[in-house]
Scaffold this motif. Structure first.
Motif, PDB file in Angstrom:
ATOM      1  N   ILE A 191       0.837  -1.201   0.000  1.00 15.71           N
ATOM      2  CA  ILE A 191       0.000   0.000   0.000  1.00 15.71           C
ATOM      3  C   ILE A 191       0.874   1.254   0.000  1.00 15.71           C
ATOM      4  CG2 ILE A 191      -1.604   1.343   1.425  1.00 15.71           C
ATOM      5  CD1 ILE A 191      -2.728  -1.442   2.369  1.00 15.71           C
ATOM      6  N   GLU A 192       1.865   1.277   0.867  1.00 13.99           N
ATOM      7  CA  GLU A 192       2.736   2.447   0.960  1.00 13.99           C
ATOM      8  C   GLU A 192       3.561   2.627  -0.313  1.00 13.99           C
ATOM      9  OE1 GLU A 192       4.970   2.199   4.573  1.00 13.99           O
ATOM     10  OE2 GLU A 192       3.230   2.766   5.813  1.00 13.99           O
ATOM     11  N   GLU A 193       3.995   1.518  -0.912  1.00 16.17           N
ATOM     12  CA  GLU A 193       4.772   1.614  -2.147  1.00 16.17           C
ATOM     13  C   GLU A 193       3.952   2.282  -3.248  1.00 16.17           C
ATOM     14  OE1 GLU A 193       5.878   0.702  -6.143  1.00 16.17           O
ATOM     15  OE2 GLU A 193       4.185  -0.280  -5.157  1.00 16.17           O
ATOM     16  N   ARG A 194       2.680   1.924  -3.353  1.00 14.75           N
ATOM     17  CA  ARG A 194       1.828   2.519  -4.375  1.00 14.75           C
ATOM     18  C   ARG A 194       1.567   3.992  -4.092  1.00 14.75           C
ATOM     19  NH1 ARG A 194       1.881  -2.508  -4.320  1.00 14.75           N
ATOM     20  NH2 ARG A 194       1.042  -3.915  -5.931  1.00 14.75           N
ATOM     21  N   ALA A 195       1.424   4.341  -2.821  1.00 12.80           N
ATOM     22  CA  ALA A 195       1.244   5.751  -2.466  1.00 12.80           C
ATOM     23  C   ALA A 195       2.471   6.576  -2.843  1.00 12.80           C
ATOM     24  CB  ALA A 195       0.951   5.876  -0.975  1.00 12.80           C
ATOM     25  N   HIS A 196       3.644   6.054  -2.532  1.00 10.65           N
ATOM     26  CA  HIS A 196       4.869   6.771  -2.878  1.00 10.65           C
ATOM     27  C   HIS A 196       5.010   6.908  -4.394  1.00 10.65           C
ATOM     28  CE1 HIS A 196       6.715   7.421   0.998  1.00 10.65           C
ATOM     29  NE2 HIS A 196       6.538   6.153   1.345  1.00 10.65           N
ATOM     30  N   ARG A 197       4.587   5.885  -5.125  1.00 16.23           N
ATOM     31  CA  ARG A 197       4.698   5.931  -6.579  1.00 16.23           C
ATOM     32  C   ARG A 197       3.811   7.027  -7.162  1.00 16.23           C
ATOM     33  NH1 ARG A 197       2.761   1.925  -9.667  1.00 16.23           N
ATOM     34  NH2 ARG A 197       2.832   0.460  -7.920  1.00 16.23           N
ATOM     35  N   ILE A 198       2.675   7.258  -6.554  1.00 13.36           N
ATOM     36  CA  ILE A 198       1.818   8.364  -6.995  1.00 13.36           C
ATOM     37  C   ILE A 198       2.449   9.704  -6.614  1.00 13.36           C
ATOM     38  CG2 ILE A 198      -0.421   9.489  -6.674  1.00 13.36           C
ATOM     39  CD1 ILE A 198      -1.620   6.693  -6.219  1.00 13.36           C
ATOM     40  N   LEU A 199       2.974   9.792  -5.407  1.00 11.69           N
ATOM     41  CA  LEU A 199       3.515  11.059  -4.921  1.00 11.69           C
ATOM     42  C   LEU A 199       4.675  11.568  -5.779  1.00 11.69           C
ATOM     43  CD1 LEU A 199       3.392  10.504  -1.057  1.00 11.69           C
ATOM     44  CD2 LEU A 199       2.006  12.101  -2.393  1.00 11.69           C
ATOM     45  N   VAL A 200       5.494  10.673  -6.302  1.00 12.19           N
ATOM     46  CA  VAL A 200       6.634  11.130  -7.107  1.00 12.19           C
ATOM     47  C   VAL A 200       6.176  11.639  -8.473  1.00 12.19           C
ATOM     48  CG1 VAL A 200       8.240   9.594  -5.950  1.00 12.19           C
ATOM     49  CG2 VAL A 200       7.134   8.826  -8.060  1.00 12.19           C
ATOM     50  N   GLN A 201       4.916  11.434  -8.819  1.00 14.75           N
ATOM     51  CA  GLN A 201       4.379  11.920 -10.092  1.00 14.75           C
ATOM     52  C   GLN A 201       3.668  13.270  -9.938  1.00 14.75           C
ATOM     53  OE1 GLN A 201       2.609   8.725 -12.701  1.00 14.75           O
ATOM     54  NE2 GLN A 201       2.869   7.480 -10.853  1.00 14.75           N
ATOM     55  N   SER A 202       3.889  13.932  -8.813  1.00 18.24           N
ATOM     56  CA  SER A 202       3.351  15.269  -8.557  1.00 18.24           C
ATOM     57  C   SER A 202       1.840  15.342  -8.749  1.00 18.24           C
ATOM     58  CB  SER A 202       4.034  16.304  -9.456  1.00 18.24           C
ATOM     59  OG  SER A 202       5.423  16.318  -9.241  1.00 18.24           O
ATOM     60  N   PRO A 203       1.086  14.621  -7.938  1.00 19.94           N
ATOM     61  CA  PRO A 203      -0.369  14.699  -8.035  1.00 19.94           C
ATOM     62  C   PRO A 203      -0.870  16.043  -7.512  1.00 19.94           C
ATOM     63  CG  PRO A 203       0.223  13.472  -6.082  1.00 19.94           C
ATOM     64  CD  PRO A 203       1.511  13.757  -6.829  1.00 19.94           C
ATOM     65  N   GLY A 204      -2.164  16.286  -7.627  1.00 23.36           N
ATOM     66  CA  GLY A 204      -2.746  17.519  -7.127  1.00 23.36           C
ATOM     67  C   GLY A 204      -2.676  17.615  -5.612  1.00 23.36           C
TER      68      GLY A 204
ATOM     69  N   SER B 198      -7.359   5.624  -7.028  1.00 22.95           N
ATOM     70  CA  SER B 198      -6.354   4.881  -6.249  1.00 22.95           C
ATOM     71  C   SER B 198      -6.244   5.408  -4.828  1.00 22.95           C
ATOM     72  CB  SER B 198      -4.992   4.953  -6.947  1.00 22.95           C
ATOM     73  OG  SER B 198      -5.034   4.314  -8.209  1.00 22.95           O
ATOM     74  N   THR B 199      -6.388   6.718  -4.647  1.00 24.68           N
ATOM     75  CA  THR B 199      -6.330   7.285  -3.298  1.00 24.68           C
ATOM     76  C   THR B 199      -7.462   6.739  -2.439  1.00 24.68           C
ATOM     77  OG1 THR B 199      -5.241   9.301  -4.069  1.00 24.68           O
ATOM     78  CG2 THR B 199      -6.421   9.433  -1.967  1.00 24.68           C
ATOM     79  N   ARG B 200      -8.649   6.659  -2.993  1.00 24.57           N
ATOM     80  CA  ARG B 200      -9.776   6.095  -2.238  1.00 24.57           C
ATOM     81  C   ARG B 200      -9.518   4.635  -1.888  1.00 24.57           C
ATOM     82  NH1 ARG B 200     -15.675   7.163  -4.520  1.00 24.57           N
ATOM     83  NH2 ARG B 200     -16.217   6.365  -2.446  1.00 24.57           N
ATOM     84  N   VAL B 201      -9.059   3.861  -2.864  1.00 23.44           N
ATOM     85  CA  VAL B 201      -8.832   2.435  -2.625  1.00 23.44           C
ATOM     86  C   VAL B 201      -7.712   2.223  -1.614  1.00 23.44           C
ATOM     87  CG1 VAL B 201      -8.115   0.261  -3.680  1.00 23.44           C
ATOM     88  CG2 VAL B 201      -9.724   1.754  -4.877  1.00 23.44           C
ATOM     89  N   LEU B 202      -6.620   2.931  -1.775  1.00 22.45           N
ATOM     90  CA  LEU B 202      -5.486   2.764  -0.858  1.00 22.45           C
ATOM     91  C   LEU B 202      -5.858   3.167   0.567  1.00 22.45           C
ATOM     92  CD1 LEU B 202      -2.612   4.093  -3.145  1.00 22.45           C
ATOM     93  CD2 LEU B 202      -2.908   1.733  -2.348  1.00 22.45           C
ATOM     94  N   THR B 203      -6.657   4.211   0.716  1.00 22.03           N
ATOM     95  CA  THR B 203      -7.114   4.611   2.050  1.00 22.03           C
ATOM     96  C   THR B 203      -7.940   3.501   2.681  1.00 22.03           C
ATOM     97  OG1 THR B 203      -7.137   6.948   1.429  1.00 22.03           O
ATOM     98  CG2 THR B 203      -8.457   6.317   3.337  1.00 22.03           C
ATOM     99  N   LEU B 204      -8.815   2.894   1.903  1.00 21.30           N
ATOM    100  CA  LEU B 204      -9.647   1.808   2.411  1.00 21.30           C
ATOM    101  C   LEU B 204      -8.803   0.584   2.750  1.00 21.30           C
ATOM    102  CD1 LEU B 204     -12.637   1.097   2.970  1.00 21.30           C
ATOM    103  CD2 LEU B 204     -12.731   0.173   0.651  1.00 21.30           C
ATOM    104  N   LEU B 205      -7.865   0.243   1.891  1.00 17.90           N
ATOM    105  CA  LEU B 205      -6.994  -0.899   2.158  1.00 17.90           C
ATOM    106  C   LEU B 205      -6.178  -0.686   3.429  1.00 17.90           C
ATOM    107  CD1 LEU B 205      -5.693  -1.679  -1.458  1.00 17.90           C
ATOM    108  CD2 LEU B 205      -7.415  -2.946  -0.159  1.00 17.90           C
TER     109      LEU B 205
END
Length: 351
Positions: A13-26, A322-329
């Motif tokens: 879960i954390e790996e996927r969150a970090h992968r989004i963060l490095v792509q400069s999300p909103g 993905s943010t919604r799903v990762l938060t739930l997971l």
């Protein structure tokens, strides 16, 4: 093996969150991933900066711009209005603000909470057209209390409302399972409302929100009976109307309501982890080739999506789902891992 499985899940879960963060999300995705998925400490520099950047979000500015001077968004519960507004009701305004990462200390929600308190204490009138039936007064109070509980669950004004619905739940499940006749009898004595097959039945999202807003309010036995009943209901949670025990249809609106149902249970009832594993396993299986989630175009409901300012870029849509799903997971994996660790420690101590 259980604790290792959940720890591996948390790492994924954390790996996927970090992968989004490095792509400069909103700004909203950035903040919610740090707060709700990575669980960064409130005083962490990165989280503090992310919170400040929320003010740059066009989605949050739109919520603020639509809020009326009195702290409401016009109508409270009923969407049956001739006004054309981007946010049609106060309920949705509050839900939208929370989904965008705002908390009770933010001015938008402070004003909304003050407005609701004024209505509950009689200083302002409830804005919606009053229905002519024996359910309206109970329902109106329930809508107000449940919405306030999302922002200020410890507000003393909620004590009477919470106690009422707790008593109704206890009487409804006094046999160990849901009995409609016991629920009807409870309302006959306590509220005078005709409840059969109405929105006042205990599966409603408002009743569940209120009952789940005080940790430990329900006994473990009562909570488990409630969850088992909800999980088996073909219509799921009232006002969301989708079964929990099976995957949702492959349509954005259906997935949105299914996720909203699980999110409600996750924030309200610790015992949800006892029934939710099939749903969690299904979510893991829905990852795309990039190991993220995309359930398609935005749903008709505006409460939970979008999080990003625009979905013109498909990756922004993926980040939001993905943010919604990762938060739930994460909400599922943390307590499961903690529970397994506790059992392991007890077993070691016994030996």
């Amino acid at each position: 093996m259980g604790v290792y499985r959940e720890l591996i899940m948390i790492a994924a879960i954390e790996e996927r969150a970090h992968r989004i963060l490095v792509q400069s999300p909103g700004a909203v995705v950035n903040y919610r991933l740090r707060r709700d998925v990575l669980r960064q400490a409130p005083d962490a520099h990165e989280l503090h900066d992310a919170r400040k950047k929320l003010q740059t979000s066009a989605t949050i500015q739109a919520v603020r711009a639509a809020q009326w001077a009195d702290g409401s968004w016009g109508a409270f519960h009923s969407k049956a209005t001739k006004r054309k507004q981007p946010i049609p009701t106060t309920e949705i305004g509050v839900e939208r603000a929370l989904a965008l990462g705002l908390d009770a200390s933010h001015g938008v929600l402070e004003q909304a909470a003050a407005y609701i308190v004024d209505v509950m204490e009689g200083r302002r009138s409830f804005p919606d057209h009053q229905e002519r039936n024996d359910r309206w007064q109970t329902g109106m109070r329930l809508f107000l209390a449940a919405t306030l509980a999302r922002m200020q669950p410890a507000n003393p004004l909620l004590a009477t409302d919470r106690a009422l619905w707790h008593t109704i739940a206890q009487r409804t499940f006094q046999s160990g399972t849901y009995r409609a006749e016991d629920e009807i009898a409870a309302h006959r004595e306590l509220t005078g409302a005709t409840v059969k097959e109405s929105y006042l039945v205990l599966n409603g999202r408002y009743q569940l929100t209120l009952l789940g807003s005080q940790p430990g309010l329900l006994s473990t036995k009562l909570e488990n009976a409630l969850l088992q009943w909800l999980w088996a209901r073909p219509a799921g949670i009232g006002y969301l109307g989708i079964p929990l025990s099976e995957p949702p249809p492959d349509q954005p609106g259906e997935v949105d309501r299914w996720l909203a149902s699980l999110e409600l249970l996750a924030r309200s009832f610790p015992g949800w982890v006892q029934v939710a594993q099939p749903a969690i396993d299904w979510l893991w299986a829905q990852q795309n080739a990039a190991r993220l989630w995309d359930f398609g175009p935005r749903p008709a409901s505006i409460a939970n999506l979008p999080l990003s300012d625009s979905w013109r870029r498909k990756d922004q849509r993926v980040f939001d789902w993905s943010t919604r799903v990762l938060t739930l997971l994460r909400s599922y994996s943390d307590p499961v891992a903690s529970a397994v660790q506790s059992v392991c420690k007890e077993t070691l101590n016994e030996h």
